[in-house]
Design an enzyme around this catalytic site. Structure first.
Site, mmCIF file in Angstrom:
data_model
loop_
_atom_site.group_PDB
_atom_site.id
_atom_site.type_symbol
_atom_site.label_atom_id
_atom_site.label_comp_id
_atom_site.label_asym_id
_atom_site.label_seq_id
_atom_site.Cartn_x
_atom_site.Cartn_y
_atom_site.Cartn_z
ATOM 1 N N GLU A 198 0.171 5.261 0.607
ATOM 2 C CA GLU A 198 -0.799 6.304 0.967
ATOM 3 C C GLU A 198 -0.388 7.648 0.371
ATOM 4 O O GLU A 198 0.723 7.825 -0.114
ATOM 5 C CB GLU A 198 -0.907 6.410 2.492
ATOM 6 C CG GLU A 198 -1.504 5.184 3.118
ATOM 7 C CD GLU A 198 -1.644 5.269 4.618
ATOM 8 O OE1 GLU A 198 -2.327 4.409 5.174
ATOM 9 O OE2 GLU A 198 -1.062 6.182 5.248
ATOM 10 N N ASN A 199 -1.322 8.564 0.456
ATOM 11 C CA ASN A 199 -1.144 9.898 -0.085
ATOM 12 C C ASN A 199 -1.871 10.855 0.839
ATOM 13 O O ASN A 199 -2.885 10.485 1.427
ATOM 14 C CB ASN A 199 -1.746 9.928 -1.495
ATOM 15 C CG ASN A 199 -1.469 11.191 -2.232
ATOM 16 O OD1 ASN A 199 -1.921 12.254 -1.841
ATOM 17 N ND2 ASN A 199 -0.750 11.072 -3.333
ATOM 18 N N GLU A 222 -2.917 -4.930 -3.040
ATOM 19 C CA GLU A 222 -3.406 -5.854 -4.068
ATOM 20 C C GLU A 222 -3.359 -5.202 -5.445
ATOM 21 O O GLU A 222 -2.972 -5.841 -6.429
ATOM 22 C CB GLU A 222 -4.840 -6.290 -3.760
ATOM 23 C CG GLU A 222 -5.015 -6.972 -2.429
ATOM 24 C CD GLU A 222 -5.368 -6.027 -1.283
ATOM 25 O OE1 GLU A 222 -6.105 -6.449 -0.385
ATOM 26 O OE2 GLU A 222 -4.904 -4.865 -1.274
ATOM 27 N N ASN A 252 0.839 -1.192 0.000
ATOM 28 C CA ASN A 252 0.000 0.000 0.000
ATOM 29 C C ASN A 252 0.878 1.247 0.000
ATOM 30 O O ASN A 252 1.971 1.270 0.558
ATOM 31 C CB ASN A 252 -1.012 0.002 1.151
ATOM 32 C CG ASN A 252 -0.419 -0.008 2.550
ATOM 33 O OD1 ASN A 252 0.562 -0.685 2.818
ATOM 34 N ND2 ASN A 252 -1.035 0.731 3.455
ATOM 35 N N CYS A 312 -3.832 0.453 -2.920
ATOM 36 C CA CYS A 312 -3.821 -0.752 -2.089
ATOM 37 C C CYS A 312 -2.735 -1.710 -2.553
ATOM 38 O O CYS A 312 -2.329 -1.704 -3.723
ATOM 39 C CB CYS A 312 -5.176 -1.457 -2.168
ATOM 40 S SG CYS A 312 -6.549 -0.503 -1.484
#
Length: 144
Positions: free
Chosen positions: A47-48, A58, A45, A56
Site C-alpha cells: 500500500e501507499n 497478483e 500487496n 496488488c
C-alpha cells in the site's frame, strides 16, 4: 493440479502475505503463481499513502515472473487473503492475469490458514475477456 503443487503455492502465497505492507487497510494479501514450465513466483500487496498507487499481490507475482524471463504463461495463480470470504483478484488483476493466461489457467484462493475457498478457471472470473489476440500486434495468443 497435484497436491504437491498446491502445497507449494499455498506455502509461497502465505509467506508472501506475511511480508505484505498494508499499514492503511491492514488487509494482507499474498499471491503465488506457477508457470507452464514449473517456475514459481510470488508477490504481496504494497500500500501507499496515496491509495490508488498501491500494488496488488497478483501484480507483484506477475511482475516477478516477467522480470525473471522464461515462460510467461501462468498455469495456476493462488491468492491468500483473510477470513471466510474468498479474496478474489480485483478487476485490474483479472486483466493482468488474463494477459499471461492460457485456456487452462486456474485461479485458487485460500484464507490465512491455507484453507481453499475458491477454485476455478480464469474464464469464470473474466468471461468474454479482451486479450492480446484481439489486437493485431503479433503478440502470442493466449485466450482465457
Amino acid at each position: 493440479m497435484d497436491e504437491k503443487t498446491v502445497a507449494t503455492l499455498t506455502q509461497k502465497a502465505l509467506a508472501a502475505r506475511s511480508n505484505a505492507y498494508a499499514p492503511y487497510s491492514r488487509f494482507l494479501v499474498g499471491a503465488a503463481l506457477i508457470t507452464e514450465d514449473g517456475q514459481v513466483f510470488s508477490g504481496c500487496n504494497v500500500e501507499n499513502a496515496a491509495y490508488p498507487e498501491g500494488v496488488c499481490a497478483e501484480a507483484g507475482a506477475i511482475s516477478a515472473m516477467v522480470a525473471a524471463g522464461g515462460s510467461r504463461k501462468i498455469a495456476t495463480i493462488m491468492v491468500a487473503g483473510k477470513g471466510p470470504a474468498p479474496c478474489l483478484p480485483c478487476g485490474g488483476c483479472r486483466q493482468k492475469i488474463r494477459e499471461f493466461a492460457t485456456q487452462r489457467t486456474c485461479v485458487l484462493v485460500v484464507d490465512e490458514n491455507g484453507t481453499e475457498l475458491f477454485k476455478d478457471d480464469l474464464h469464470a472470473l473474466l468471461p468474454h475477456s479482451f486479450g492480446p489476440e484481439n489486437l493485431e500486434t503479433g503478440a502470442d495468443e493466449n485466450p482465457a
